[in-house]
Design an enzyme around this catalytic site. Structure first.
Site, PDB file in Angstrom:
ATOM      1  N   GLU A  22      43.148  33.226  24.092  1.00  0.00           N
ATOM      2  CA  GLU A  22      42.466  33.943  25.179  1.00  0.00           C
ATOM      3  C   GLU A  22      41.040  33.422  25.332  1.00  0.00           C
ATOM      4  O   GLU A  22      40.548  33.270  26.453  1.00  0.00           O
ATOM      5  CB  GLU A  22      42.425  35.447  24.887  1.00  0.00           C
ATOM      6  CG  GLU A  22      43.774  36.118  24.923  1.00  0.00           C
ATOM      7  CD  GLU A  22      43.658  37.596  24.626  1.00  0.00           C
ATOM      8  OE1 GLU A  22      43.844  38.378  25.575  1.00  0.00           O
ATOM      9  OE2 GLU A  22      43.362  37.954  23.466  1.00  0.00           O
ATOM     10  N   TYR A  54      25.899  46.359  47.743  1.00  0.00           N
ATOM     11  CA  TYR A  54      27.207  46.049  47.150  1.00  0.00           C
ATOM     12  C   TYR A  54      27.457  44.557  47.009  1.00  0.00           C
ATOM     13  O   TYR A  54      28.229  44.145  46.142  1.00  0.00           O
ATOM     14  CB  TYR A  54      28.353  46.739  47.895  1.00  0.00           C
ATOM     15  CG  TYR A  54      28.383  46.567  49.385  1.00  0.00           C
ATOM     16  CD1 TYR A  54      28.854  45.399  49.976  1.00  0.00           C
ATOM     17  CD2 TYR A  54      27.964  47.595  50.215  1.00  0.00           C
ATOM     18  CE1 TYR A  54      28.887  45.250  51.350  1.00  0.00           C
ATOM     19  CE2 TYR A  54      28.003  47.464  51.594  1.00  0.00           C
ATOM     20  CZ  TYR A  54      28.460  46.283  52.148  1.00  0.00           C
ATOM     21  OH  TYR A  54      28.500  46.139  53.518  1.00  0.00           O
ATOM     22  N   GLU A  74      37.135  47.248  26.694  1.00  0.00           N
ATOM     23  CA  GLU A  74      36.237  48.406  26.622  1.00  0.00           C
ATOM     24  C   GLU A  74      34.783  47.943  26.590  1.00  0.00           C
ATOM     25  O   GLU A  74      33.922  48.533  27.252  1.00  0.00           O
ATOM     26  CB  GLU A  74      36.549  49.243  25.373  1.00  0.00           C
ATOM     27  CG  GLU A  74      37.873  49.983  25.430  1.00  0.00           C
ATOM     28  CD  GLU A  74      39.083  49.164  24.973  1.00  0.00           C
ATOM     29  OE1 GLU A  74      40.127  49.781  24.716  1.00  0.00           O
ATOM     30  OE2 GLU A  74      38.993  47.916  24.879  1.00  0.00           O
ATOM     31  N   LYS A  99      43.292  43.857  33.056  1.00  0.00           N
ATOM     32  CA  LYS A  99      43.613  42.597  32.378  1.00  0.00           C
ATOM     33  C   LYS A  99      45.097  42.310  32.635  1.00  0.00           C
ATOM     34  O   LYS A  99      45.953  42.533  31.778  1.00  0.00           O
ATOM     35  CB  LYS A  99      43.303  42.717  30.883  1.00  0.00           C
ATOM     36  CG  LYS A  99      43.404  41.428  30.120  1.00  0.00           C
ATOM     37  CD  LYS A  99      42.960  41.627  28.676  1.00  0.00           C
ATOM     38  CE  LYS A  99      43.040  40.325  27.901  1.00  0.00           C
ATOM     39  NZ  LYS A  99      42.585  40.497  26.501  1.00  0.00           N
TER      40      LYS A  99
END
Length: 139
Positions: A22, A54, A74, A99
């Protein structure tokens, strides 16, 4: 009064995760952000400085995804929430990090974490930071 600005589906490539592949290969992360603001002043004045830009926020989200790797989504969600709350007009935020290419051995559609954080700075504090320009690249 609390109003909400939403960014949905901000996508960037990051190298987050606990596995070596990863970190080496990277994968796409998708982020949804809701920012609670009081839009009264902005709508009365029609002044961008009275709200959360934004476009700048989207650039900040991408920068957080693309920066140094972390093990957990997290942790990534916390970093993004902290960036959102640097905007003077942000009262609170809800951040969802998806994910969709997580290394799971069974069929699935998505993995995500949603966190909610509130601004520690009172909104009438003139010393609160307001990110009005896109982030500069660090070297």
């Amino acid at each position: 009064m609390r109003d909400t600005i939403r960014l949905v589906g901000v996508r960037a490539r990051g190298h987050h995760g606990v596995f070596d592949h990863e970190r080496a290969d990277g994968q796409d992360f998708v982020v949804d952000v809701a920012v609670e603001v009081d839009a009264t002043a902005a709508s009365d004045s029609d002044d961008l400085a009275e709200t959360v830009h934004y476009g700048v926020l989207a650039e900040q989200v991408v920068a957080e995804i693309e920066r140094d790797p972390v093990d957990l989504i997290e942790t990534l969600a916390e970093r993004i929430a902290a960036a959102v709350l640097t905007h003077r007009a942000a009262l609170a935020t809800e951040v969802t990090v998806h994910k969709p290419q997580a290394p799971i051995t069974v069929p699935f559609t998505d993995v995500s974490i949603t966190i909610r954080r509130e601004s520690p700075v009172p909104t009438d504090d003139p010393t609160a930071d307001d990110e009005s320009e896109p982030l500069e690249e660090e070297e």
